[in-house]
Design an enzyme around this catalytic site. Structure first.
Site, PDB file in Angstrom:
ATOM      1  N   ARG A  42      49.097  38.473  35.925  1.00  0.00           N
ATOM      2  CA  ARG A  42      48.093  38.824  34.916  1.00  0.00           C
ATOM      3  C   ARG A  42      48.421  40.201  34.346  1.00  0.00           C
ATOM      4  O   ARG A  42      48.926  41.067  35.035  1.00  0.00           O
ATOM      5  CB  ARG A  42      46.698  38.855  35.528  1.00  0.00           C
ATOM      6  CG  ARG A  42      46.111  37.463  35.793  1.00  0.00           C
ATOM      7  CD  ARG A  42      44.686  37.529  36.307  1.00  0.00           C
ATOM      8  NE  ARG A  42      44.626  38.070  37.649  1.00  0.00           N
ATOM      9  CZ  ARG A  42      44.283  39.313  37.952  1.00  0.00           C
ATOM     10  NH1 ARG A  42      43.919  40.167  37.004  1.00  0.00           N
ATOM     11  NH2 ARG A  42      44.268  39.720  39.194  1.00  0.00           N
ATOM     12  N   TYR A  63      51.990  32.680  31.988  1.00  0.00           N
ATOM     13  CA  TYR A  63      51.613  32.807  33.404  1.00  0.00           C
ATOM     14  C   TYR A  63      50.152  32.415  33.635  1.00  0.00           C
ATOM     15  O   TYR A  63      49.271  32.787  32.842  1.00  0.00           O
ATOM     16  CB  TYR A  63      51.874  34.247  33.905  1.00  0.00           C
ATOM     17  CG  TYR A  63      51.297  34.412  35.271  1.00  0.00           C
ATOM     18  CD1 TYR A  63      51.964  33.900  36.383  1.00  0.00           C
ATOM     19  CD2 TYR A  63      50.038  34.961  35.456  1.00  0.00           C
ATOM     20  CE1 TYR A  63      51.391  33.952  37.625  1.00  0.00           C
ATOM     21  CE2 TYR A  63      49.459  35.018  36.708  1.00  0.00           C
ATOM     22  CZ  TYR A  63      50.143  34.513  37.790  1.00  0.00           C
ATOM     23  OH  TYR A  63      49.561  34.545  39.024  1.00  0.00           O
ATOM     24  N   LYS A 118      40.392  32.415  35.070  1.00  0.00           N
ATOM     25  CA  LYS A 118      39.769  33.754  35.009  1.00  0.00           C
ATOM     26  C   LYS A 118      39.063  33.996  33.677  1.00  0.00           C
ATOM     27  O   LYS A 118      37.988  34.591  33.636  1.00  0.00           O
ATOM     28  CB  LYS A 118      40.828  34.832  35.224  1.00  0.00           C
ATOM     29  CG  LYS A 118      41.611  34.673  36.497  1.00  0.00           C
ATOM     30  CD  LYS A 118      40.737  34.756  37.700  1.00  0.00           C
ATOM     31  CE  LYS A 118      41.543  34.383  38.915  1.00  0.00           C
ATOM     32  NZ  LYS A 118      41.024  34.810  40.165  1.00  0.00           N
ATOM     33  N   HIS A 161      33.976  35.774  41.618  1.00  0.00           N
ATOM     34  CA  HIS A 161      35.330  35.613  42.158  1.00  0.00           C
ATOM     35  C   HIS A 161      35.208  35.359  43.669  1.00  0.00           C
ATOM     36  O   HIS A 161      35.513  36.224  44.478  1.00  0.00           O
ATOM     37  CB  HIS A 161      36.125  36.901  41.876  1.00  0.00           C
ATOM     38  CG  HIS A 161      37.600  36.794  42.106  1.00  0.00           C
ATOM     39  ND1 HIS A 161      38.396  37.895  42.310  1.00  0.00           N
ATOM     40  CD2 HIS A 161      38.437  35.724  42.157  1.00  0.00           C
ATOM     41  CE1 HIS A 161      39.650  37.520  42.472  1.00  0.00           C
ATOM     42  NE2 HIS A 161      39.705  36.218  42.388  1.00  0.00           N
ATOM     43  N   SER A 203      41.942  39.930  44.316  1.00  0.00           N
ATOM     44  CA  SER A 203      43.104  39.047  44.230  1.00  0.00           C
ATOM     45  C   SER A 203      44.092  39.339  45.363  1.00  0.00           C
ATOM     46  O   SER A 203      44.343  40.496  45.689  1.00  0.00           O
ATOM     47  CB  SER A 203      43.809  39.249  42.895  1.00  0.00           C
ATOM     48  OG  SER A 203      42.949  38.888  41.855  1.00  0.00           O
ATOM     49  N   CYS A 234      43.826  38.902  48.546  1.00  0.00           N
ATOM     50  CA  CYS A 234      43.241  39.518  49.742  1.00  0.00           C
ATOM     51  C   CYS A 234      42.669  38.488  50.705  1.00  0.00           C
ATOM     52  O   CYS A 234      41.858  38.818  51.563  1.00  0.00           O
ATOM     53  CB  CYS A 234      42.169  40.513  49.349  1.00  0.00           C
ATOM     54  SG  CYS A 234      42.856  41.995  48.607  1.00  0.00           S
ATOM     55  N   ASP A 246      38.496  30.234  44.984  1.00  0.00           N
ATOM     56  CA  ASP A 246      38.686  31.384  44.086  1.00  0.00           C
ATOM     57  C   ASP A 246      37.463  31.733  43.243  1.00  0.00           C
ATOM     58  O   ASP A 246      37.210  32.899  43.001  1.00  0.00           O
ATOM     59  CB  ASP A 246      39.878  31.109  43.163  1.00  0.00           C
ATOM     60  CG  ASP A 246      40.418  32.372  42.509  1.00  0.00           C
ATOM     61  OD1 ASP A 246      40.687  33.347  43.237  1.00  0.00           O
ATOM     62  OD2 ASP A 246      40.573  32.391  41.279  1.00  0.00           O
ATOM     63  N   ARG A 270      53.320  31.274  43.127  1.00  0.00           N
ATOM     64  CA  ARG A 270      52.091  30.493  43.368  1.00  0.00           C
ATOM     65  C   ARG A 270      52.370  29.007  43.499  1.00  0.00           C
ATOM     66  O   ARG A 270      53.314  28.480  42.914  1.00  0.00           O
ATOM     67  CB  ARG A 270      51.133  30.682  42.177  1.00  0.00           C
ATOM     68  CG  ARG A 270      50.727  32.131  41.922  1.00  0.00           C
ATOM     69  CD  ARG A 270      49.321  32.384  42.348  1.00  0.00           C
ATOM     70  NE  ARG A 270      48.986  33.805  42.350  1.00  0.00           N
ATOM     71  CZ  ARG A 270      47.814  34.275  42.747  1.00  0.00           C
ATOM     72  NH1 ARG A 270      46.869  33.453  43.169  1.00  0.00           N
ATOM     73  NH2 ARG A 270      47.566  35.565  42.749  1.00  0.00           N
TER      74      ARG A 270
HETATM   75  N1  LIG Z   1      46.893  40.018  58.033  1.00  0.00           N
HETATM   76  C1  LIG Z   1      46.233  39.074  57.358  1.00  0.00           C
HETATM   77  N2  LIG Z   1      46.724  38.655  56.171  1.00  0.00           N
HETATM   78  C2  LIG Z   1      46.049  37.706  55.517  1.00  0.00           C
HETATM   79  C3  LIG Z   1      44.857  37.122  56.045  1.00  0.00           C
HETATM   80  N3  LIG Z   1      44.412  36.206  55.160  1.00  0.00           N
HETATM   81  C4  LIG Z   1      45.284  36.227  54.127  1.00  0.00           C
HETATM   82  N4  LIG Z   1      46.280  37.123  54.334  1.00  0.00           N
HETATM   83  C5  LIG Z   1      47.437  37.368  53.445  1.00  0.00           C
HETATM   84  O1  LIG Z   1      46.976  37.829  52.187  1.00  0.00           O
HETATM   85  C6  LIG Z   1      47.775  37.297  51.130  1.00  0.00           C
HETATM   86  C7  LIG Z   1      46.904  36.681  50.079  1.00  0.00           C
HETATM   87  O2  LIG Z   1      46.078  35.703  50.640  1.00  0.00           O
HETATM   88  P1  LIG Z   1      45.316  34.626  49.763  1.00  0.00           P
HETATM   89  O3  LIG Z   1      44.446  33.844  50.676  1.00  0.00           O
HETATM   90  O4  LIG Z   1      46.293  33.874  48.957  1.00  0.00           O
HETATM   91  O5  LIG Z   1      44.485  35.577  48.773  1.00  0.00           O
HETATM   92  P2  LIG Z   1      43.470  35.219  47.582  1.00  0.00           P
HETATM   93  O6  LIG Z   1      42.321  36.156  47.707  1.00  0.00           O
HETATM   94  O7  LIG Z   1      43.163  33.781  47.592  1.00  0.00           O
HETATM   95  O8  LIG Z   1      44.345  35.596  46.305  1.00  0.00           O
HETATM   96  P3  LIG Z   1      44.150  35.211  44.722  1.00  0.00           P
HETATM   97  O9  LIG Z   1      44.575  33.800  44.575  1.00  0.00           O
HETATM   98  O10 LIG Z   1      45.060  36.174  44.040  1.00  0.00           O
HETATM   99  O11 LIG Z   1      42.741  35.455  44.316  1.00  0.00           O
HETATM  100  C8  LIG Z   1      48.752  36.328  51.761  1.00  0.00           C
HETATM  101  O12 LIG Z   1      50.007  36.950  51.852  1.00  0.00           O
HETATM  102  C9  LIG Z   1      48.181  36.079  53.128  1.00  0.00           C
HETATM  103  O13 LIG Z   1      49.177  35.791  54.064  1.00  0.00           O
HETATM  104  C10 LIG Z   1      44.383  37.579  57.316  1.00  0.00           C
HETATM  105  O14 LIG Z   1      43.363  37.142  57.855  1.00  0.00           O
HETATM  106  N5  LIG Z   1      45.110  38.567  57.931  1.00  0.00           N
HETATM  107  O1  LIG Z   2      44.429  34.641  38.050  1.00  0.00           O
HETATM  108  C1  LIG Z   2      45.491  34.722  38.645  1.00  0.00           C
HETATM  109  O2  LIG Z   2      46.558  34.972  38.072  1.00  0.00           O
HETATM  110  C2  LIG Z   2      45.566  34.469  40.105  1.00  0.00           C
HETATM  111  C3  LIG Z   2      44.344  34.775  40.819  1.00  0.00           C
HETATM  112  O3  LIG Z   2      43.704  33.904  41.331  1.00  0.00           O
HETATM  113  C4  LIG Z   2      43.919  36.181  40.875  1.00  0.00           C
HETATM  114  O4  LIG Z   2      44.647  37.040  40.395  1.00  0.00           O
HETATM  115  O5  LIG Z   2      42.838  36.442  41.426  1.00  0.00           O
HETATM  116 MN   LIG Z   3      41.784  34.895  42.557  1.00  0.00          MN
END
Ligand SMILES: Nc1nc2c(ncn2[C@@H]2O[C@H](COP(=O)(O)OP(=O)(O)OP(=O)(O)O)[C@@H](O)[C@H]2O)c(=O)[nH]1
Ligand SMILES: O=C([O-])CC(=O)C(=O)O
Ligand SMILES: [Mn+2]
Length: 635
Positions: free
Chosen positions: A96, A245, A254, A274, A296, A298, A321, A415
């Site tokens: 983004r 993207y 989003k 979110h 994002s 996290c 999400d 992704r």
């Molecule tokens: N150490 C640790 N890392 C974590 C944990 N949960 C997720 N992660 C890491 O955090 C990163 C992002 O995790 P996602 O679950 O994809 O995050 P998200 O909030 O869905 O991300 P967006 O799709 O961008 O909104 C990955 O590299 C995971 O491995 C956790 O409980 N502990």
């Molecule tokens: O919107 C995107 O590109 C991916 C996403 O879920 C975020 O960034 O939270």
């Molecule tokens: Mn997201």
């Protein structure tokens, strides 16, 4: 439909005039609702595509597009799985672009808060309609020249649900069409729901008319220098230019489901957030739904698909999400997942950390900017133990590579795009038109120091103040780099559609009869020890935190102790049994006084600078009370 014959003829004439010689290569224009016709005709006359393709969501449509894209080389089939494809983008178009994302409104303060003099705001960028029109005029006229314009009717949320909204996206990207088909409900039925009503207008172009002025890389047309993602909440319109993207181009996500929907939600009295949505089923069979907002990258997707390590526990996923939530007449807060797919971060995903995600994308999925193994599979950082260590790999940049070599195989924001219905733990009610009842809201972020694993806030108001102070280490989901800790209030900083102060007020005002406001918690899986290792094992072990949260929600006695920032678990009431490695509980829950004094001051300055007079007084009061409690801590 209540169109008179005259109207039909009139609209048809306008449309024919505007469409001019543009052929319709698929679909029948005559059957579209009047407003859809006018919308399409208007943008055809501006963007001047070579032809029009009216999408209907059918399988044959997908097959046709996939065939075209594999022939052209935009997609590579991954024969190790069923109907899965790899896409490598232009390396300049991978995330983004927040600096090129705008909200357009007549009145500036509808969109951005009153900033302190001289500071640059980070809670959204505003542009006036006049200036944006100038920017649009430099980009959109003729931008689809030589390309096909796809018309995608889609619904966010189950088609026809009172919690859902319909929209139409125009795009000149095949890839976007394929991903939209996974992430949203693309169907001709949307036109029936639409009738004569207004809809959210989504206009997207990769911004590279033919003959192209820029060398295309990886058969991925884009125009990074001219990227512009413009939102017009007053008109319920989105115009996105220059990027293919996901976060910039899948406009249902989003752009619509958060930025535009947050404005609609304010106007209609609900919430577009979110947040993931999931349920936890305890060994007793009791089921509790929670929503969680983390910035994002996290951990939302990981938590939403959690594989509990505690015996007898089960979790089910509703969404990973975005959540749209509304208080019903009985006072309960109910939420839906407006999406129908997952657009998840690939690196770090494996059978150990997130087996449910792995199982979800074994078929009908698209992988963007990951690496490819010689046997036709995907690969990314975190899969080291799940493939033959000597296998030849081609990186996301097309370079030969092997495990152990320097550099990364995949882009950190690579992704997977996979249908939600394929998730082995998808909730049977994930498409229930009435949504699911939400009993707890959880905020969190990536906080390497100072912030305990979990705490419960003292009240709805305190919870909102804590949400307003959410911070996190920067991730690869946008263009920011480095390990800086960024403010990301309510995990919505990049996704706000209107003045953040007004948004806080909207949240606060929801605490009124008959609404039963859920308890609000804060979690942090990412606290580090003195050697830079995670203090908490995370992933499946997070069930222990959820277990404590839901027992609090159901009013179990004596589970927690109050401290300066909230209620933390009593060690003897928190499930630590069976953990593989002992944990440093005291470190995990310590509240370093100086850290928290600095943190609270920092949060106060942030709100003063970035939200100023728009911050509701209640939030200041909550911060002041918190500061007082922290000051009273022993050194
Ligand atoms: N150490 C640790 N890392 C974590 C944990 N949960 C997720 N992660 C890491 O955090 C990163 C992002 O995790 P996602 O679950 O994809 O995050 P998200 O909030 O869905 O991300 P967006 O799709 O961008 O909104 C990955 O590299 C995971 O491995 C956790 O409980 N502990
Ligand atoms: O919107 C995107 O590109 C991916 C996403 O879920 C975020 O960034 O939270
Ligand atoms: Mn997201």
């Amino acid at each position: 439909m209540s169109q008179s014959d005259d109207e039909v003829i009139e609209v048809h004439e306008i449309v024919v005039k505007r469409l001019g010689p543009v052929p319709i290569i698929k679909g029948d224009f005559h059957y579209l609702p009047k407003k859809a016709k006018k919308f399409i005709a208007k943008w055809v006359s501006i963007m001047k595509p070579r032809c029009l393709y009216l999408c209907d969501g059918s399988q044959s449509e997908a097959d046709e597009i996939i065939q075209k894209l594999t022939e052209r080389g935009t997609l590579t089939k991954l024969p190790k799985y069923e109907n899965c494809y790899l896409c490598r983008t232009d390396p300049a178009d991978v995330a983004r672009v927040e600096s090129k994302t705008w909200i357009v409104s007549q009145e500036m303060y509808d969109t951005v808060p009153h900033l302190k003099g001289g500071v640059k705001g980070i809670m959204g960028q505003w542009m006036s309609p006049q200036r944006m029109q100038e920017q649009m005029d430099l980009r959109f006229p003729g931008c689809m020249s030589g390309r096909t314009m796809f018309v995608i009717p889609f619904s966010m949320g189950p088609i026809g649900s009172p919690l859902s909204k319909v929209a139409i996206q125009l795009t000149d990207s095949n890839y976007v069409l394929l991903c939209m088909r996974i992430m949203t409900r693309v169907s001709h039925e949307v036109y029936d729901v639409l009738g004569d009503n207004d809809f959210v207008q989504c206009i997207h172009s990769v911004g590279l008319p033919r003959p192209v002025q820029r060398k295309t890389i990886n058969h991925w047309p884009c125009n990074p220098e001219k990227i512009m993602i413009a939102h017009f909440p007053e008109e319920r319109r989105i115009c996105s230019f220059g990027s293919g993207y996901g976060g910039n181009s899948l406009l249902g996500k989003k752009c619509f489901a958060l930025r535009i929907a947050s404005v609609i939600a304010r106007d209609e009295g609900w919430l577009a957030e979110h947040m993931l949505l999931m349920s936890i089923i305890e060994p007793s069979g009791r089921e509790t739904f929670v929503a969680a907002a983390f910035p994002s990258a996290c951990g939302k997707t990981n938590l939403a698909m959690l594989q509990p390590t505690l015996p007898g526990y089960k979790t089910l996923c509703v969404g990973d999400d975005i959540a749209w939530m509304r208080f019903f007449e009985d006072g309960s807060l109910r939420g839906i997942n407006p999406e129908s797919g997952f657009f998840g971060v690939a690196p770090g995903t494996n059978y150990e950390t997130n087996p449910n995600a792995m199982k979800t994308f074994q078929k009908n999925s698209i992988f963007t900017n990951v690496a490819e193994t010689a046997d036709g599979g995907y690969y990314w950082e975190g899969m080291e133990n799940e493939v033959d260590k000597t296998i030849a790999i081609t990186t996301w940049l097309g370079q030969p590579w092997r495990i152990g070599m320097p550099g990364k195989s995949s882009h950190p924001n690579s992704r997977f795009t996979a249908p939600a219905g394929q998730c082995p733990i998808i909730h049977p009610k994930w498409e229930d038109p009435n949504g699911v009842p939400v009993s707890a809201i959880i905020f969190g972020g990536r906080r390497p120091t100072g912030v305990p694993l979990v705490f419960e806030t003292f009240s709805w108001e305190h919870g909102i103040a804590v949400g307003a102070c959410v911070k996190s280490e920067a991730t690869a989901a946008a263009e920011h780099s480095g390990k800086q800790i960024m403010h990301d209030p309510m995990a919505m900083r990049p996704f706000m559609g209107y003045n953040f102060g007004h948004y806080l007020k909207h949240w606060l005002e929801l605490n009124r009869p008959p609404h039963k406001c859920p308890k609000i918690f804060h979690v942090n899986w990412f606290r580090l020890d003195d050697h830079g290792e995670f203090l908490w094992p995370g992933f499946g072990e997070n069930i222990r935190v959820l277990d404590w949260i839901i027992r609090r929600v159901h009013g179990e006695k004596d589970l927690g102790v109050e401290n300066a920032i909230g209620i933390v678990p009593r060690k003897d009431k928190f499930r630590l049994d069976g953990l593989k490695h002992p944990i440093d509980w005291d470190h995990l829950f310590s509240l370093p006084k100086n850290y928290w004094l600095d943190d609270t001051t920092d949060s106060r300055h942030f709100l003063e600078d970035m939200v100023g007079n728009d911050v509701p007084q209640v939030i200041w009061d909550e911060l002041a009370a918190q500061e007082k409690r922290i000051t009273a801590l022993k050194d």
